[in-house]
Design a protein around this motif. Structure first.
Motif, mmCIF file in Angstrom:
data_model
loop_
_atom_site.group_PDB
_atom_site.id
_atom_site.type_symbol
_atom_site.label_atom_id
_atom_site.label_comp_id
_atom_site.label_asym_id
_atom_site.label_seq_id
_atom_site.Cartn_x
_atom_site.Cartn_y
_atom_site.Cartn_z
ATOM 1 N N UNK A 19 0.742 -1.037 0.124
ATOM 2 C CA UNK A 19 -0.011 -0.044 0.202
ATOM 3 C C UNK A 19 0.652 1.179 0.165
ATOM 4 N N UNK A 20 0.984 2.148 -1.195
ATOM 5 C CA UNK A 20 1.611 2.993 -1.507
ATOM 6 C C UNK A 20 0.866 4.307 -0.836
ATOM 7 N N UNK A 21 1.457 5.081 0.638
ATOM 8 C CA UNK A 21 0.345 6.528 1.054
ATOM 9 C C UNK A 21 0.662 7.757 0.368
ATOM 10 N N UNK A 22 0.316 8.463 -0.006
ATOM 11 C CA UNK A 22 0.497 10.074 0.104
ATOM 12 C C UNK A 22 -0.045 10.353 0.509
ATOM 13 N N UNK A 23 0.444 11.625 1.635
ATOM 14 C CA UNK A 23 -0.353 12.392 2.999
ATOM 15 C C UNK A 23 -0.004 13.912 1.638
ATOM 16 N N UNK A 24 -1.593 14.648 1.747
ATOM 17 C CA UNK A 24 -1.238 16.090 1.677
ATOM 18 C C UNK A 24 -2.079 17.421 2.402
ATOM 19 N N UNK A 25 -1.067 17.984 2.931
ATOM 20 C CA UNK A 25 -1.340 19.430 4.177
ATOM 21 C C UNK A 25 -2.928 19.462 3.464
ATOM 22 N N UNK A 91 4.313 22.179 5.627
ATOM 23 C CA UNK A 91 5.615 22.469 4.360
ATOM 24 C C UNK A 91 6.887 20.724 5.027
ATOM 25 N N UNK A 92 7.225 20.691 5.960
ATOM 26 C CA UNK A 92 7.507 19.397 6.130
ATOM 27 C C UNK A 92 7.997 18.036 6.031
ATOM 28 N N UNK A 93 5.646 17.983 5.802
ATOM 29 C CA UNK A 93 5.087 17.038 5.094
ATOM 30 C C UNK A 93 5.424 16.727 3.743
ATOM 31 N N UNK A 94 5.551 18.098 3.251
ATOM 32 C CA UNK A 94 5.503 18.071 1.998
ATOM 33 C C UNK A 94 6.769 17.944 1.620
ATOM 34 N N UNK A 95 7.896 18.706 2.241
ATOM 35 C CA UNK A 95 9.742 18.634 2.019
ATOM 36 C C UNK A 95 10.086 16.853 2.525
ATOM 37 N N UNK A 96 9.927 15.824 3.587
ATOM 38 C CA UNK A 96 10.558 15.204 3.265
ATOM 39 C C UNK A 96 9.505 14.391 2.739
ATOM 40 N N UNK A 97 7.805 14.283 2.218
ATOM 41 C CA UNK A 97 7.502 13.589 1.228
ATOM 42 C C UNK A 97 8.593 13.184 -0.227
#
Length: 134
Positions: A19-25, A91-97
């Motif tokens: 399962x690939x999960x992509x989180x979005x702010x 912002x860190x959520x996106x950057x770490x992604x």
């Protein structure tokens, strides 16, 4: 999702899933401020405001969250400081992604924020999470 996965594995015990999960702010209020709905202070106080000023409704919501969290081994701490717009953590959520570390970062940040009352709005906590996941 846990129930769905459990049912899948009951039906197909020898199958493996990736399962690939992509989180979005996201934002509760977008770019606008809603008078009387500011969420500053503790998560508990924010839930009271979100519940129209009803502590009983906030406590009911907390009880429901504790029940769901218990199923996943999570014990929420509603005393954690919160803010409607945790921009730095988003912002860190996106950057770490972008660096393949999003899930590790979010798991650590969520554990600190929701279980240890070490807020996701605290820059030092965020930097500690980034350092911990590399």
């Amino acid at each position: 999702m846990v129930t769905a996965l459990r049912r899948f594995h009951e039906q197909f015990p020898d199958a493996a899933l990736q399962i690939n999960v992509t989180r979005h702010p996201y934002s509760f209020v977008g770019d606008t401020q809603v008078p009387g709905r500011e969420m500053e202070g503790s998560w508990h106080k924010g839930l009271i405001a979100y519940s129209g000023g009803s502590e009983a409704r906030a406590l009911q919501a907390e009880q429901g969250l504790q029940m769901m969290g218990a199923q996943a081994g999570v014990k929420f701490d509603f005393s954690v400081p919160v803010n409607w717009q945790p921009v730095d953590s988003q912002r860190l959520l996106l950057w770490t992604g972008r660096h393949g570390k999003q899930e590790e970062f979010m798991s650590l940040m969520n554990r600190k924020h929701f279980e240890q009352a070490r807020s996701a709005i605290d820059k030092e906590e965020l930097l500690d999470c980034v350092a911990a996941v590399g």
